[in-house]
Motif scaffolding. Structure first.
Motif, PDB file in Angstrom:
ATOM      1  N   MET A 246       0.857  -1.178   0.000  1.00 57.43           N
ATOM      2  CA  MET A 246       0.000   0.000   0.000  1.00 57.43           C
ATOM      3  C   MET A 246       0.896   1.233   0.000  1.00 57.43           C
ATOM      4  O   MET A 246       1.758   1.377   0.826  1.00 57.43           O
ATOM      5  CB  MET A 246      -0.863  -0.010   1.245  1.00 57.43           C
ATOM      6  N   GLU A 247       0.698   2.112  -0.934  1.00 57.17           N
ATOM      7  CA  GLU A 247       1.545   3.297  -0.984  1.00 57.17           C
ATOM      8  C   GLU A 247       0.686   4.520  -1.250  1.00 57.17           C
ATOM      9  O   GLU A 247      -0.450   4.416  -1.703  1.00 57.17           O
ATOM     10  CB  GLU A 247       2.607   3.143  -2.068  1.00 57.17           C
ATOM     11  N   PRO A 248       1.242   5.677  -0.961  1.00 52.67           N
ATOM     12  CA  PRO A 248       0.459   6.905  -1.130  1.00 52.67           C
ATOM     13  C   PRO A 248       0.014   7.071  -2.576  1.00 52.67           C
ATOM     14  O   PRO A 248       0.782   6.847  -3.491  1.00 52.67           O
ATOM     15  CB  PRO A 248       1.458   8.008  -0.762  1.00 52.67           C
ATOM     16  N   GLU A 249      -1.212   7.474  -2.772  1.00 46.92           N
ATOM     17  CA  GLU A 249      -1.693   7.717  -4.121  1.00 46.92           C
ATOM     18  C   GLU A 249      -2.339   9.084  -4.191  1.00 46.92           C
ATOM     19  O   GLU A 249      -2.885   9.577  -3.225  1.00 46.92           O
ATOM     20  CB  GLU A 249      -2.717   6.649  -4.512  1.00 46.92           C
ATOM     21  N   SER A 250      -2.278   9.648  -5.343  1.00 47.85           N
ATOM     22  CA  SER A 250      -2.914  10.920  -5.651  1.00 47.85           C
ATOM     23  C   SER A 250      -2.727  11.988  -4.581  1.00 47.85           C
ATOM     24  O   SER A 250      -3.663  12.627  -4.166  1.00 47.85           O
ATOM     25  CB  SER A 250      -4.403  10.727  -5.942  1.00 47.85           C
ATOM     26  N   GLN A 251      -1.491  12.127  -4.122  1.00 48.58           N
ATOM     27  CA  GLN A 251      -1.199  13.229  -3.207  1.00 48.58           C
ATOM     28  C   GLN A 251      -0.838  14.483  -3.987  1.00 48.58           C
ATOM     29  O   GLN A 251      -0.690  15.552  -3.393  1.00 48.58           O
ATOM     30  CB  GLN A 251      -0.012  12.860  -2.323  1.00 48.58           C
ATOM     31  N   GLU A 252      -0.668  14.317  -5.298  1.00 48.04           N
ATOM     32  CA  GLU A 252      -0.100  15.379  -6.128  1.00 48.04           C
ATOM     33  C   GLU A 252      -0.813  16.714  -5.937  1.00 48.04           C
ATOM     34  O   GLU A 252      -0.179  17.740  -5.736  1.00 48.04           O
ATOM     35  CB  GLU A 252      -0.169  15.014  -7.617  1.00 48.04           C
ATOM     36  N   ASP A 253      -2.129  16.671  -6.003  1.00 51.02           N
ATOM     37  CA  ASP A 253      -2.868  17.928  -6.066  1.00 51.02           C
ATOM     38  C   ASP A 253      -2.807  18.728  -4.774  1.00 51.02           C
ATOM     39  O   ASP A 253      -3.111  19.906  -4.756  1.00 51.02           O
ATOM     40  CB  ASP A 253      -4.315  17.667  -6.462  1.00 51.02           C
ATOM     41  N   SER A 254      -2.408  18.104  -3.681  1.00 46.14           N
ATOM     42  CA  SER A 254      -2.353  18.878  -2.448  1.00 46.14           C
ATOM     43  C   SER A 254      -0.999  19.528  -2.201  1.00 46.14           C
ATOM     44  O   SER A 254      -0.840  20.286  -1.259  1.00 46.14           O
ATOM     45  CB  SER A 254      -2.744  18.030  -1.244  1.00 46.14           C
ATOM     46  N   ALA A 255      -0.045  19.232  -3.071  1.00 44.07           N
ATOM     47  CA  ALA A 255       1.306  19.747  -2.841  1.00 44.07           C
ATOM     48  C   ALA A 255       1.331  21.274  -2.769  1.00 44.07           C
ATOM     49  O   ALA A 255       1.958  21.854  -1.880  1.00 44.07           O
ATOM     50  CB  ALA A 255       2.247  19.255  -3.928  1.00 44.07           C
ATOM     51  N   VAL A 256       0.645  21.911  -3.677  1.00 37.50           N
ATOM     52  CA  VAL A 256       0.643  23.365  -3.727  1.00 37.50           C
ATOM     53  C   VAL A 256      -0.139  23.935  -2.541  1.00 37.50           C
ATOM     54  O   VAL A 256       0.340  24.783  -1.787  1.00 37.50           O
ATOM     55  CB  VAL A 256       0.023  23.862  -5.050  1.00 37.50           C
ATOM     56  N   ASP A 257      -1.340  23.395  -2.357  1.00 36.68           N
ATOM     57  CA  ASP A 257      -2.208  23.881  -1.287  1.00 36.68           C
ATOM     58  C   ASP A 257      -1.552  23.757   0.080  1.00 36.68           C
ATOM     59  O   ASP A 257      -1.771  24.587   0.960  1.00 36.68           O
ATOM     60  CB  ASP A 257      -3.495  23.056  -1.237  1.00 36.68           C
ATOM     61  N   ALA A 258      -0.755  22.706   0.230  1.00 32.65           N
ATOM     62  CA  ALA A 258      -0.194  22.411   1.542  1.00 32.65           C
ATOM     63  C   ALA A 258       0.536  23.607   2.118  1.00 32.65           C
ATOM     64  O   ALA A 258       0.488  23.852   3.323  1.00 32.65           O
ATOM     65  CB  ALA A 258       0.756  21.215   1.446  1.00 32.65           C
ATOM     66  N   ALA A 259       1.177  24.370   1.245  1.00 30.86           N
ATOM     67  CA  ALA A 259       1.951  25.505   1.707  1.00 30.86           C
ATOM     68  C   ALA A 259       1.064  26.652   2.188  1.00 30.86           C
ATOM     69  O   ALA A 259       1.522  27.564   2.862  1.00 30.86           O
ATOM     70  CB  ALA A 259       2.872  25.984   0.583  1.00 30.86           C
ATOM     71  N   ASN A 260      -0.205  26.593   1.874  1.00 31.49           N
ATOM     72  CA  ASN A 260      -1.096  27.719   2.175  1.00 31.49           C
ATOM     73  C   ASN A 260      -1.527  27.823   3.626  1.00 31.49           C
ATOM     74  O   ASN A 260      -2.214  28.741   4.023  1.00 31.49           O
ATOM     75  CB  ASN A 260      -2.355  27.656   1.303  1.00 31.49           C
ATOM     76  N   GLY A 261      -1.179  26.850   4.408  1.00 29.19           N
ATOM     77  CA  GLY A 261      -1.530  26.977   5.811  1.00 29.19           C
ATOM     78  C   GLY A 261      -1.900  25.637   6.415  1.00 29.19           C
ATOM     79  O   GLY A 261      -2.412  24.761   5.734  1.00 29.19           O
ATOM     80  N   ASP A 262      -1.612  25.523   7.692  1.00 33.42           N
ATOM     81  CA  ASP A 262      -1.782  24.243   8.349  1.00 33.42           C
ATOM     82  C   ASP A 262      -3.246  23.829   8.488  1.00 33.42           C
ATOM     83  O   ASP A 262      -3.574  22.654   8.392  1.00 33.42           O
ATOM     84  CB  ASP A 262      -1.128  24.278   9.742  1.00 33.42           C
ATOM     85  N   THR A 263      -4.141  24.785   8.726  1.00 33.92           N
ATOM     86  CA  THR A 263      -5.552  24.445   8.904  1.00 33.92           C
ATOM     87  C   THR A 263      -6.122  23.898   7.611  1.00 33.92           C
ATOM     88  O   THR A 263      -6.770  22.850   7.596  1.00 33.92           O
ATOM     89  CB  THR A 263      -6.364  25.698   9.300  1.00 33.92           C
ATOM     90  N   ARG A 264      -5.849  24.630   6.544  1.00 36.10           N
ATOM     91  CA  ARG A 264      -6.336  24.185   5.249  1.00 36.10           C
ATOM     92  C   ARG A 264      -5.761  22.810   4.906  1.00 36.10           C
ATOM     93  O   ARG A 264      -6.445  21.947   4.370  1.00 36.10           O
ATOM     94  CB  ARG A 264      -5.917  25.219   4.187  1.00 36.10           C
ATOM     95  N   HIS A 265      -4.491  22.606   5.251  1.00 33.93           N
ATOM     96  CA  HIS A 265      -3.844  21.312   5.032  1.00 33.93           C
ATOM     97  C   HIS A 265      -4.594  20.212   5.786  1.00 33.93           C
ATOM     98  O   HIS A 265      -4.918  19.163   5.220  1.00 33.93           O
ATOM     99  CB  HIS A 265      -2.389  21.386   5.503  1.00 33.93           C
ATOM    100  N   ALA A 266      -4.887  20.479   7.053  1.00 39.67           N
ATOM    101  CA  ALA A 266      -5.575  19.476   7.867  1.00 39.67           C
ATOM    102  C   ALA A 266      -6.948  19.147   7.285  1.00 39.67           C
ATOM    103  O   ALA A 266      -7.340  17.981   7.207  1.00 39.67           O
ATOM    104  CB  ALA A 266      -5.700  19.973   9.306  1.00 39.67           C
ATOM    105  N   ASP A 267      -7.650  20.178   6.839  1.00 43.31           N
ATOM    106  CA  ASP A 267      -8.972  19.965   6.223  1.00 43.31           C
ATOM    107  C   ASP A 267      -8.875  19.066   5.011  1.00 43.31           C
ATOM    108  O   ASP A 267      -9.619  18.100   4.861  1.00 43.31           O
ATOM    109  CB  ASP A 267      -9.555  21.318   5.747  1.00 43.31           C
ATOM    110  N   LYS A 268      -7.943  19.425   4.163  1.00 42.67           N
ATOM    111  CA  LYS A 268      -7.764  18.683   2.922  1.00 42.67           C
ATOM    112  C   LYS A 268      -7.391  17.224   3.212  1.00 42.67           C
ATOM    113  O   LYS A 268      -7.909  16.291   2.599  1.00 42.67           O
ATOM    114  CB  LYS A 268      -6.661  19.352   2.097  1.00 42.67           C
ATOM    115  N   MET A 269      -6.489  17.049   4.152  1.00 41.94           N
ATOM    116  CA  MET A 269      -6.052  15.705   4.502  1.00 41.94           C
ATOM    117  C   MET A 269      -7.198  14.888   5.107  1.00 41.94           C
ATOM    118  O   MET A 269      -7.304  13.702   4.890  1.00 41.94           O
ATOM    119  CB  MET A 269      -4.864  15.766   5.480  1.00 41.94           C
ATOM    120  N   ARG A 270      -8.066  15.582   5.873  1.00 42.83           N
ATOM    121  CA  ARG A 270      -9.210  14.905   6.468  1.00 42.83           C
ATOM    122  C   ARG A 270     -10.123  14.372   5.364  1.00 42.83           C
ATOM    123  O   ARG A 270     -10.592  13.244   5.410  1.00 42.83           O
ATOM    124  CB  ARG A 270      -9.960  15.887   7.375  1.00 42.83           C
TER     125      ARG A 270
END
Lengths: 212, 212
Positions: free
Chosen positions: B1-25
């Motif tokens: 099992m390996e990470p899939e389709s993380q690509e699209d969050s790479a840019v957003d991730a830098a925009n802030g920890d809260t938004r990152h947590a939401d997206k990851m959720r």
């Protein structure tokens, strides 16, 4: 070392044993001439990337080969950590040959905490740096480091600087999809694993011996 | 099992920890839903092909994982035999878990004898057949079998019949470039290793820990 350019003889081969022997003799001579030009040994920067399976497995296979030749290997896993893996059990049987550090805390969608992910990644990277600068290691595997780079959890420049400054005979292997272009540029050996067919699509789950 | 389709969050991730947590959720929820549909375990027919490196290494990595989970594995090498390999030394440390048979006599351009190559291939294939039909083996690796098929050293039909008749929970791995189309059709998991960069091109020879 694996067979190369055998393709064209496949058809001819059926035409008779003598002709086969002739053709193979020529191939052997050509190959011997080519191999005579391959004289250097060199520590390689190796990258396994792509969406297909086998990136980590192929690195583990290289670790097996290396320890089988008495080399010392350091392995740091950036994503795997908590779970029990087959590689953990096997490498545990070679404590003098392999220093094995599964330092991940799962996937980023499980932690949902960017600051913590960055701290975990930094700790793992410090281990990789230590192993790369310690001359007693012949090979260092940074498993799934590309994932951390993709998320900007580590500065790419720092990674490039460290891997480029490795000892002349030290092999460094970096795995994970989406390898940065600059890392591919810096590498000596790059393989892209391309997915042709994947059993997840037919409802089969991750299994022991295959995925972990 | 390996990470899939993380690509699209790479840019957003830098925009802030809260938004990152939401997206990851959201990603975690989506992934949990997908994984819930992957419920079956099944013995897989796995093929590693392509011109890139890592076909055998990735299979060796799966063998490591399998024995680490206490599974019994059979390995037959169709090309390698005489040479000392790292895998031979490591698997020798697990005699109860791995039956390891390097049965090749080198490359066909070294033997230059088609009849002998066919006899050697047949002997190796008989070992694979025995391991596949013996229920005590959880995984069987037929390393470089595709090379033998490419040269018509074995009937493809016989190979397809044997691998298709394997036990429901048995994994069979076949490696080598030029995998026959019918074998790819029959397989559950197929990865093509694509060469992006190869150090042979800059005069580096085959090295311990990497190629053998």
């Amino acid at each position: 070392m694996e067979p190369e350019s055998q393709e064209d003889s496949a058809v001819d081969a059926a035409n008779g044993d003598t002709r086969h022997a002739d053709k193979m003799r020529k191939k052997q001579a050509a190959r011997t001439a080519i191999m005579a030009t391959k004289t250097r040994e060199q520590g390689l920067l190796i990258v396994h990337t792509g969406k297909g399976k086998g990136k980590t497995s192929a690195a583990l296979g290289m670790v097996v080969r290396a320890i089988g030749h008495g080399m010392k290997v350091g392995v740091v896993q950036f994503v795997k950590g908590a779970m029990t893996t087959g590689e953990k059990a096997v490498f545990g049987a070679f404590p003098d040959s392999v220093e094995f550090k599964p330092m991940g805390e799962g996937f980023t969608w499980d932690t949902q905490d960017r600051a913590r992910d960055i701290a975990v990644t930094r700790a793992a990277w410090e281990e990789v740096k230590r192993m790369i600068s310690d001359p007693s290691y012949h090979m260092v595997l940074a498993d799934e480091l590309n994932i951390a780079l993709r998320y900007d959890y580590l500065p790419l420049d720092e990674v490039l600087e460290v891997v480029s400054a490795r000892g002349e005979m030290k092999h460094v292997i970096v795995t994970g999809r989406n390898a940065p272009e600059a890392l591919i540029e810096a590498a000596d050996l790059v393989t892209e694993m391309t997915m042709v067919k994947h059993p997840f699509r037919s409802g089969v789950k991750a299994q022991k011996g295959i995925e972990f």
